[in-house]
Design a protein around this motif. Structure first.
Motif, PDB file in Angstrom:
ATOM      1  N   ASP A   1      68.737  31.346  58.418  1.00  0.00           N
ATOM      2  CA  ASP A   1      67.426  30.700  58.357  1.00  0.00           C
ATOM      3  C   ASP A   1      67.252  29.919  57.064  1.00  0.00           C
ATOM      4  N   GLY A   2      67.855  30.415  55.966  1.00  0.00           N
ATOM      5  CA  GLY A   2      67.822  29.686  54.700  1.00  0.00           C
ATOM      6  C   GLY A   2      68.559  28.365  54.801  1.00  0.00           C
ATOM      7  N   PHE A   3      69.716  28.367  55.489  1.00  0.00           N
ATOM      8  CA  PHE A   3      70.452  27.125  55.729  1.00  0.00           C
ATOM      9  C   PHE A   3      69.574  26.136  56.496  1.00  0.00           C
ATOM     10  N   LYS A   4      68.944  26.633  57.561  1.00  0.00           N
ATOM     11  CA  LYS A   4      68.107  25.756  58.393  1.00  0.00           C
ATOM     12  C   LYS A   4      66.929  25.199  57.599  1.00  0.00           C
ATOM     13  N   PHE A   5      66.373  26.022  56.719  1.00  0.00           N
ATOM     14  CA  PHE A   5      65.247  25.572  55.901  1.00  0.00           C
ATOM     15  C   PHE A   5      65.649  24.396  55.023  1.00  0.00           C
ATOM     16  N   VAL A   6      66.849  24.446  54.453  1.00  0.00           N
ATOM     17  CA  VAL A   6      67.315  23.349  53.598  1.00  0.00           C
ATOM     18  C   VAL A   6      67.276  22.032  54.366  1.00  0.00           C
ATOM     19  N   TYR A   7      67.800  22.057  55.591  1.00  0.00           N
ATOM     20  CA  TYR A   7      67.865  20.814  56.363  1.00  0.00           C
ATOM     21  C   TYR A   7      66.521  20.409  56.942  1.00  0.00           C
ATOM     22  N   ASP A   8      65.668  21.366  57.206  1.00  0.00           N
ATOM     23  CA  ASP A   8      64.357  21.073  57.775  1.00  0.00           C
ATOM     24  C   ASP A   8      63.340  20.655  56.718  1.00  0.00           C
ATOM     25  N   ALA A   9      63.371  21.310  55.544  1.00  0.00           N
ATOM     26  CA  ALA A   9      62.299  21.148  54.567  1.00  0.00           C
ATOM     27  C   ALA A   9      62.707  20.399  53.303  1.00  0.00           C
ATOM     28  N   ILE A  10      64.014  20.272  53.049  1.00  0.00           N
ATOM     29  CA  ILE A  10      64.449  19.583  51.823  1.00  0.00           C
ATOM     30  C   ILE A  10      65.041  18.215  52.157  1.00  0.00           C
ATOM     31  N   LYS A  11      66.120  18.214  52.927  1.00  0.00           N
ATOM     32  CA  LYS A  11      66.729  16.928  53.290  1.00  0.00           C
ATOM     33  C   LYS A  11      67.652  17.134  54.482  1.00  0.00           C
ATOM     34  N   SER A  12      67.534  16.275  55.476  1.00  0.00           N
ATOM     35  CA  SER A  12      68.330  16.451  56.693  1.00  0.00           C
ATOM     36  C   SER A  12      69.755  15.947  56.524  1.00  0.00           C
ATOM     37  N   ASP A  13      69.942  14.938  55.675  1.00  0.00           N
ATOM     38  CA  ASP A  13      71.279  14.384  55.456  1.00  0.00           C
ATOM     39  C   ASP A  13      71.750  14.754  54.059  1.00  0.00           C
ATOM     40  N   VAL A  14      72.243  15.968  53.930  1.00  0.00           N
ATOM     41  CA  VAL A  14      72.716  16.447  52.633  1.00  0.00           C
ATOM     42  C   VAL A  14      73.855  17.427  52.867  1.00  0.00           C
ATOM     43  N   HIS A  15      74.793  17.435  51.957  1.00  0.00           N
ATOM     44  CA  HIS A  15      75.892  18.392  52.032  1.00  0.00           C
ATOM     45  C   HIS A  15      75.442  19.688  51.370  1.00  0.00           C
TER      46      HIS A  15
ATOM     47  N   MET B   1      81.492  27.319  70.539  1.00  0.00           N
ATOM     48  CA  MET B   1      81.389  27.133  69.087  1.00  0.00           C
ATOM     49  C   MET B   1      79.942  26.831  68.706  1.00  0.00           C
ATOM     50  N   ALA B   2      79.530  27.314  67.532  1.00  0.00           N
ATOM     51  CA  ALA B   2      78.175  27.066  67.052  1.00  0.00           C
ATOM     52  C   ALA B   2      77.961  25.573  66.820  1.00  0.00           C
ATOM     53  N   GLN B   3      76.697  25.137  66.921  1.00  0.00           N
ATOM     54  CA  GLN B   3      76.351  23.743  66.669  1.00  0.00           C
ATOM     55  C   GLN B   3      76.116  23.528  65.175  1.00  0.00           C
ATOM     56  N   PRO B   4      76.706  22.493  64.600  1.00  0.00           N
ATOM     57  CA  PRO B   4      76.531  22.270  63.152  1.00  0.00           C
ATOM     58  C   PRO B   4      75.127  21.792  62.813  1.00  0.00           C
ATOM     59  N   LEU B   5      74.687  22.139  61.606  1.00  0.00           N
ATOM     60  CA  LEU B   5      73.426  21.627  61.075  1.00  0.00           C
ATOM     61  C   LEU B   5      73.601  20.222  60.502  1.00  0.00           C
ATOM     62  N   TRP B   6      74.814  19.933  60.062  1.00  0.00           N
ATOM     63  CA  TRP B   6      75.090  18.643  59.410  1.00  0.00           C
ATOM     64  C   TRP B   6      76.537  18.272  59.662  1.00  0.00           C
ATOM     65  N   VAL B   7      76.754  17.007  59.962  1.00  0.00           N
ATOM     66  CA  VAL B   7      78.107  16.477  60.126  1.00  0.00           C
ATOM     67  C   VAL B   7      78.223  15.263  59.209  1.00  0.00           C
ATOM     68  N   PRO B   8      79.234  15.231  58.342  1.00  0.00           N
ATOM     69  CA  PRO B   8      79.347  14.083  57.426  1.00  0.00           C
ATOM     70  C   PRO B   8      79.640  12.801  58.199  1.00  0.00           C
TER      71      PRO B   8
END
Length: 649
Positions: free
Chosen positions: A397-411, A1-8
């Motif tokens: 890559d757009g998903f990854k950019f959100v977590y890398d460049a905007i906020k790491s802990d965000v839904h 299974m793929a690794q999640p970018l974010w887990v609540p």
């Protein structure tokens, strides 16, 4: 299974409205659901019970209770929802009359304007009374040709309060596009402005307004809101009155017209890039219950939240955003260029107004990525709990950019549905992990699947997005379609009794997330192999030489070839070396079938006003077919290149 970018976090899951809703279902129906997908499976196997629970959970205000949830679940299309119920949309939006902020209006560099719920009610009361004084009733249609300003929202609420049907076009639409829409629906009242501002520059509109009024004879009253001139000259426009002179100042209360659940609320328009737009009629109750489901349960909004969506009155996300008033939270209305005076403008607004749900598009996220602008390096953003994204598919890559460049802990709540249903088929949940390139889950109550070419339900392969059961916000019909033939043909012509949405998707068996590959009518078929355009775009996004792109299929005698159009990053030219790099990247990162037969450099890619690439118009041109509605594009001149190219090749 793929690794999640974010887990609540456990706390986020515990406090989520989704969890509260699941607990309410467990208690009422003696269930023991412990995760989203158990709840989802129940919601599409017990559709009647599910929507009954939603009605209670989001607290629909109605003067008469429904007799049943749905008259015939197997009648698709044609099922009637909540027969017997009497209610008013605006009454549900204006349920609060307190001193909490309802609306924050921000135009580029201007200071924000704040309106409380108490003030919003009183202003709406005056405008509603003025419409009643002019003889407007629940059988009439009211329209707007306006920017995204507070008065647009207030005009919609006033119209809905008396039961009238509403339709709107943003001020960015061209004259013919507006005429093509309004002439079909025969409105009595037009709300408009003398102009709008973009990058702090005024754009007068009164000549355009006069052209629309002259071409739509049903319009009996034109209400003009001054936006660029305090006292604009409206003498050339028949039956025109200034907004301040029109609204009543004596009304303190609103007489909310009680209408059937299935009474028309909105007329929404398709993009109209290949012909006159379809006019889709959507119901008061259907919009209300579906929007509140998505805003409260899926988007986790509460009274203390603030929600922003970068949108305009031409796009269904405007309607979706305005429904957040039914939550009682702060609705942030932004008008102008989100990149002006710089790319920090929207993120400063997020910090200043403590925005918790920040809604945007894939286009905007890709702009930030291409400019290497990292909001988290410049702003606090501690208030932002969720980032909503829709309009077109966002790459992994757009998903990854959100977590890398905007906020790491965000839904990251990536949404997809459409104007047709004024809502989402696939949507987020704050209780689920986020995986790169995947929308989290089918929306509750939406019985959607992916069909292969044989009409079989499939996982882990690409197919057509379909819906096998009715949902409340689906259109109750089209304008000028008395026997329903156009409506039926638009959605049910391929699979009888099953809604075919027109998106090319993949459902994953492990995560149960969904990836979107583009419109199925834009699917490429070189040598018979089906390719979603997003598969090509996801590769091109990684190339520094390419700023924007569009791929279409050109039909040959017995086959199809892929034509690729690229807008190059400043400083680059389409040399043989760059072409070879594009082809090599597609060959190795996708497949040899993804490699275009021909690559062309263009100055601009055509887009709709909601930020979607217009593949269909270019496909028509390159296959010798006409484009009949250029005004539906935000940059119609971009088509000139393709028309010349087709004549050359």
């Amino acid at each position: 299974m793929a690794q999640p970018l974010w887990v609540p976090s456990e706390e986020r899951i515990r406090d989520a409205n989704m969890t509260r809703f699941m607990s309410a279902v467990n208690e009422k129906y003696n269930k023991s659901f412990s995760n989203y997908f158990e709840l989802y499976d129940w919601s599409v196997s017990s559709i009647t019970d599910f929507w009954k629970m939603v009605w209670d959970f989001v607290d629909i205000k109605a003067s008469a209770k429904y007799e049943q949830v749905i008259d015939d679940l197997n009648k698709f299309p044609g099922a009637r929802w909540f027969p017997g119920a009497k209610l008013n949309f605006a009454e549900n939006m204006l349920r609060y009359r307190d001193s909490k902020t309802a609306v924050i209006f921000k135009r580029e560099t201007d200071d924000p304007v704040y309106i409380t719920y108490e003030e919003l009610y009183k202003i709406t009361a005056g405008l509603a009374q003025a419409l009643r004084n002019d003889g407007i009733t629940k059988d009439d249609r009211v329209v707007a040709y306006m920017p995204n300003i507070s008065e647009t929202l207030i005009a919609m609420l006033a119209s809905a309060s008396i039961g009238a049907t509403w339709a709107s076009c943003g001020s960015e639409l061209g004259i013919q596009a507006v005429i093509d829409r309004f002439s079909q629906i025969k409105p009595k009242v037009l709300f408009t402005v003398d102009g709008y501002k973009y990058k702090d520059k005024p754009f007068p509109m009164l000549k355009d307004v006069k052209a629309v009024v002259d071409a739509v004879p049903s319009i009996e009253k034109v209400v003009v809101v001054p936006c660029i001139d305090e006292s604009p000259d409206i003498s050339d426009i028949p039956n025109a009155v200034l907004y301040g002179d029109f609204k009543s100042t004596g009304a303190e209360e609103i007489d909310f017209e009680q209408v059937d659940f299935n009474h028309p609320l909105y007329i929404m328009f398709s993009s109209g890039t290949t012909g006159k737009p379809k006019c889709m009629v959507q119901s008061v109750g259907g919009i209300l219950i579906n929007h509140l489901k998505e805003l409260i349960i899926h988007s986790d909004l509460n009274r203390d939240d603030a929600i922003l969506y970068m949108t305009a009155p031409s796009w269904m996300m405007w309607n979706w955003l305005m429904s957040a008033l039914g939550v009682g939270c702060r609705v942030v209305i932004f008008d102008g260029n989100p990149g002006y005076p710089d790319l920090g403008a929207m993120w400063k607004l997020a910090d200043d107004e403590k925005i918790s749900f920040f809604g945007t598009s894939a286009t905007y996220i890709h702009l930030l990525k291409n400019q290497n602008y990292r909001p988290k390096d410049h702003f606090d953003l501690s208030s932002v709990k969720s980032i909503g994204q829709t309009g077109s598919a966002l790459s992994a890559d757009g998903f990854k950019f959100v977590y890398d460049a905007i906020k790491s802990d965000v839904h990251l709540n990536s949404l997809s549905g459409g104007t047709d249903i004024n809502g989402c088929f696939v949507v987020g949940s704050p209780t689920l992990p986020v995986y790169a390139g995947q929308l989290q889950a089918p929306g509750l109550g939406m019985k959607i699947k992916s069909y292969n070419e044989k009409g079989e339900h499939v996982f882990d392969e690409q197919g057509e997005l379909v819906c096998e059961a009715p949902a409340p916000s689906m259109p109750i019909g089209f304008i000028n379609d008395p026997d329903g033939a156009r409506y039926h043909g638009a959605y049910f012509g391929v699979y009888p009794g099953v809604w075919r949405h027109g998106d090319y998707v993949e459902f994953y068996g492990d995560t149960r997330g969904v990836t979107f590959y583009g419109r199925s009518d834009a699917i490429l078929k070189p040598s018979g192999v089906r390719i979603g355009t997003a598969e090509i775009y996801n590769v091109l996004e990684t190339l520094d030489e390419v700023e924007d792109y569009l791929a279409i299929g050109q039909n040959l005698e017995n086959d199809q070839r892929i034509l690729l159009f690229v807008k190059l990053t400043p400083g680059f030219e389409l040399t043989d070396e760059v072409k070879d790099k594009i082809k090599s990247s597609l060959r190795t990162k996708a497949s040899p079938r993804h490699v275009p037969a021909m690559i062309f450099a263009v100055d601009s890619i055509p887009y709709t006003f909601s930020g979607k690439k217009v593949e269909s118009a270019v496909t028509n041109i390159m296959n010798g077919r006409p484009v009949t509605n250029r005004d539906a594009l935000s940059n119609p001149d971009s088509l000139d290149y393709f028309e010349k190219l087709y004549s050359d090749i």
